[in-house]
Design a protein around this motif. Sequence first.
Motif: not given
Length: 246
Positions: A109-119
């Motif tokens: 959940m964190i990787n797809t919804n939040l970390k992706s925006a960071f990258f």
Amino acid sequence: MDYTKTVVITGASKGIGKATAIAFAQEGYHVLINFNKSEKDAVALYDNLKEKKCSVQRFKADVSKRKEVDNMISFCISQFGSIDILINNAGICQEKLFTDITDDDWDQMINTNLKSAFFCTQAALKYMLPQKKGKIINISSIWGMVGGSCEVHYSAAKAGLIGLTKALAKELGPSNIQVNCIAPGIIQTDMLSSHHQEQLNILRENTPLMKLGSPDDIARCAFFLASHHADFITGQIISPNGGFVI
């Protein structure tokens, strides 16, 4: 059409992303359609827009992985020469009791919804910062604003996008880059596929406008934020939700 600006939309094969890609493409933007698992939908959207003589490309990338994101942005530059607008729309949802959430559930959940925006944002800024202009639009949720029962990990990730938006807007303001966030209410997309009609009726009745939103409602909001009409708007959370959250 005068193709002068480029928009990258993550998770653009379905739902809000698809409606947003169509809106920008039909208004003369270069559009990069990002997808990961929904290749069939992405190809259909790409073909449909190509038939309408729109300037579009598609790129498969898991935006929770930095290398794939970097490759996507490099591809965008090679095809269109610039990146002017980034819309961080890719996301997943899951309803689960907090005590039942697994480590894998949380990380995904964190990787797809939040970390992706960071990258994606870091990759896009390599090009936006030198040109001293650009617009970043993050797609959060009302549950990121007020929290959703049985969606704690989803709410946490979407709240993270809101915090990212506000902090980054302050940091990038001097570089003439606007960062804003859209927090949709109850929108009729595949994310509602698990809801029974009775549940949908309850959600509709709890919305003051007495209707659910459409992907087009969010696409129009994104298009406004990306336009010159929103040049003095940054760090804001705009929530098209029919009055569900006031």
